[in-house]
Design a protein around this motif. Structure first.
Motif, PDB file in Angstrom:
ATOM      1  N   ALA A 138       0.829  -1.204   0.000  1.00 53.57           N
ATOM      2  CA  ALA A 138       0.000   0.000   0.000  1.00 53.57           C
ATOM      3  C   ALA A 138       0.861   1.250   0.000  1.00 53.57           C
ATOM      4  O   ALA A 138       1.867   1.330   0.680  1.00 53.57           O
ATOM      5  CB  ALA A 138      -0.903  -0.006   1.232  1.00 53.57           C
ATOM      6  N   GLN A 139       0.460   2.229  -0.783  1.00 54.32           N
ATOM      7  CA  GLN A 139       1.204   3.480  -0.893  1.00 54.32           C
ATOM      8  C   GLN A 139       0.411   4.614  -0.271  1.00 54.32           C
ATOM      9  O   GLN A 139      -0.822   4.596  -0.226  1.00 54.32           O
ATOM     10  CB  GLN A 139       1.476   3.802  -2.373  1.00 54.32           C
ATOM     11  CG  GLN A 139       2.247   2.708  -3.106  1.00 54.32           C
ATOM     12  CD  GLN A 139       3.653   2.579  -2.570  1.00 54.32           C
ATOM     13  OE1 GLN A 139       4.330   3.573  -2.350  1.00 54.32           O
ATOM     14  NE2 GLN A 139       4.081   1.355  -2.346  1.00 54.32           N
ATOM     15  N   GLU A 140       1.123   5.625   0.159  1.00 50.97           N
ATOM     16  CA  GLU A 140       0.450   6.792   0.717  1.00 50.97           C
ATOM     17  C   GLU A 140       0.030   7.713  -0.421  1.00 50.97           C
ATOM     18  O   GLU A 140       0.785   8.572  -0.864  1.00 50.97           O
ATOM     19  CB  GLU A 140       1.386   7.526   1.684  1.00 50.97           C
ATOM     20  CG  GLU A 140       1.704   6.731   2.928  1.00 50.97           C
ATOM     21  CD  GLU A 140       2.485   7.538   3.946  1.00 50.97           C
ATOM     22  OE1 GLU A 140       2.558   8.770   3.770  1.00 50.97           O
ATOM     23  OE2 GLU A 140       3.001   6.958   4.898  1.00 50.97           O
TER      24      GLU A 140
ATOM     25  N   PHE B 170      -3.970   1.056  -2.251  1.00 48.14           N
ATOM     26  CA  PHE B 170      -5.062   1.298  -1.310  1.00 48.14           C
ATOM     27  C   PHE B 170      -4.708   2.455  -0.366  1.00 48.14           C
ATOM     28  O   PHE B 170      -3.555   2.579   0.071  1.00 48.14           O
ATOM     29  CB  PHE B 170      -5.371   0.020  -0.536  1.00 48.14           C
ATOM     30  CG  PHE B 170      -5.509  -1.191  -1.413  1.00 48.14           C
ATOM     31  CD1 PHE B 170      -6.523  -1.255  -2.359  1.00 48.14           C
ATOM     32  CD2 PHE B 170      -4.628  -2.259  -1.321  1.00 48.14           C
ATOM     33  CE1 PHE B 170      -6.662  -2.359  -3.179  1.00 48.14           C
ATOM     34  CE2 PHE B 170      -4.754  -3.367  -2.129  1.00 48.14           C
ATOM     35  CZ  PHE B 170      -5.775  -3.423  -3.076  1.00 48.14           C
ATOM     36  N   PRO B 171      -5.694   3.276  -0.008  1.00 48.96           N
ATOM     37  CA  PRO B 171      -5.412   4.465   0.805  1.00 48.96           C
ATOM     38  C   PRO B 171      -5.012   4.125   2.236  1.00 48.96           C
ATOM     39  O   PRO B 171      -5.534   3.184   2.842  1.00 48.96           O
ATOM     40  CB  PRO B 171      -6.736   5.235   0.765  1.00 48.96           C
ATOM     41  CG  PRO B 171      -7.770   4.191   0.530  1.00 48.96           C
ATOM     42  CD  PRO B 171      -7.124   3.172  -0.368  1.00 48.96           C
ATOM     43  N   VAL B 172      -4.076   4.896   2.745  1.00 52.37           N
ATOM     44  CA  VAL B 172      -3.601   4.692   4.116  1.00 52.37           C
ATOM     45  C   VAL B 172      -4.538   5.393   5.098  1.00 52.37           C
ATOM     46  O   VAL B 172      -4.883   6.565   4.922  1.00 52.37           O
ATOM     47  CB  VAL B 172      -2.166   5.246   4.275  1.00 52.37           C
ATOM     48  CG1 VAL B 172      -1.712   5.138   5.734  1.00 52.37           C
ATOM     49  CG2 VAL B 172      -1.213   4.493   3.360  1.00 52.37           C
ATOM     50  N   GLY B 173      -4.953   4.641   6.124  1.00 55.10           N
ATOM     51  CA  GLY B 173      -5.785   5.219   7.167  1.00 55.10           C
ATOM     52  C   GLY B 173      -7.260   5.326   6.829  1.00 55.10           C
ATOM     53  O   GLY B 173      -8.054   5.830   7.631  1.00 55.10           O
ATOM     54  N   ILE B 174      -7.669   4.860   5.635  1.00 56.58           N
ATOM     55  CA  ILE B 174      -9.077   4.934   5.209  1.00 56.58           C
ATOM     56  C   ILE B 174      -9.557   3.526   4.869  1.00 56.58           C
ATOM     57  O   ILE B 174      -8.904   2.791   4.124  1.00 56.58           O
ATOM     58  CB  ILE B 174      -9.235   5.857   3.988  1.00 56.58           C
ATOM     59  CG1 ILE B 174      -8.671   7.253   4.281  1.00 56.58           C
ATOM     60  CG2 ILE B 174     -10.706   5.947   3.583  1.00 56.58           C
ATOM     61  CD1 ILE B 174      -9.434   8.014   5.337  1.00 56.58           C
TER      62      ILE B 174
END
Length: 274
Positions: A121-123, A183-187
């Motif tokens: 996963a990337q930011e 995929f989004p980080v923290g969401i």
């Protein structure tokens, strides 16, 4: 000598004297005429010389003016040509620069959208991303009812689809589907796969919840405790090398392929600014 002779002699002398005076006057007049003629001739000659000099000076000035004007005109044309050439060159360079910038932007966009499946996963969050609906992952789940589990987790009570593939179609239609594995980080967002049945050949699809930290929530085995898999474990499941709920996915299904992830579910926004 008689008186008469004396008178005659004096008259002759006066005559001779008068003639002498006349002769002198004649010579003087002749000299004056000659001097006047010489002066007139000299004046005429000077006038002609002056005219010649003036004419030559005029011609010289005209020639100099033509010579001076000619390079100026040519130089002006040259300057115009140089200006046009410079402007054209500048335009071409601007267009080339503009074309180069567009290509660079397209390459950057392509690299951000088409990340390799093995990449973690990337930011990618930009513009203050926000979770608008927080899912409750501890809801009842049963094998084969993946969409029901995800809809219940996000508390979707309307407009439910009959399959994960149909739900993915809604996200694609409203422009909220992201066709990549970044995929989004923290969401927390729903993630979709193509999943075709070996029995009837129908693409029912599969859906799970990305936790925003590197893993996925998968429906439980007739339980309110969901399965949880890391990104690498999910890849093993999809490749048929890891069991889930006691079975290998590829026993009854063809090898799945990732569709993407969405910021909406069944037409309802669950995250924004992504």
């Amino acid at each position: 000598m008689t008186f008469k002779n004396m008178l005659a002699s004096k008259g002759k002398k006066k005559w001779y004297a008068l003639m002498g005076v006349v002769a002198v006057l004649a010579m003087i007049m002749l000299g004056l005429h000659h001097a006047h003629a010489t002066h007139s001739s000299s004046h005429q000659s000077n006038k002609q010389s002056a005219k010649s000099v003036s004419s030559k000076a005029t011609k010289s000035n005209d020639q100099n003016q033509k010579t001076s004007n000619q390079p100026a005109t040519d130089n002006t044309d040259q300057v115009k040509d140089d200006s046009v050439s410079a402007a054209s060159s500048s335009t071409v360079q601007a267009q080339q620069s503009d074309t180069t910038n567009k290509k660079a932007t397209g390459q950057a966009s392509s690299s951000s959208v088409a990340a390799p499946a093995s990449q973690p996963a990337q930011e990618i969050n930009k513009g203050n991303p926000r979770q608008t609906v927080m899912p409750n992952v501890n809801v009842y789940g049963a094998p084969g009812l993946c969409l029901q589990y995800v809809d219940d987790a996000f508390n979707i009570n309307s407009n439910r689809s009959y399959s994960a593939t149909a739900s993915a179609g809604k996200a694609s239609a409203n422009g909220t589907m992201h066709y990549n594995d970044q995929f989004p980080v923290g969401i927390k967002v729903p993630v979709y796969w193509n999943l075709i049945s070996k029995d009837d050949g129908v693409n029912y699809g599969h859906i799970a919840i990305w936790d925003g930290q590197g893993g996925f929530y998968w429906e439980g085995n007739h339980s309110s405790t969901p399965n949880y898999f890391t990104l690498d474990e999910m890849k093993q499941i999809m490749n048929g090398t890891r069991q889930v709920n006691g079975h290998y996915l590829t026993e009854n299904w063809q090898t799945p392929s990732l569709i993407g992830w969405s910021t909406s579910l069944e037409g309802h926004t669950i995250a924004e600014n992504l």
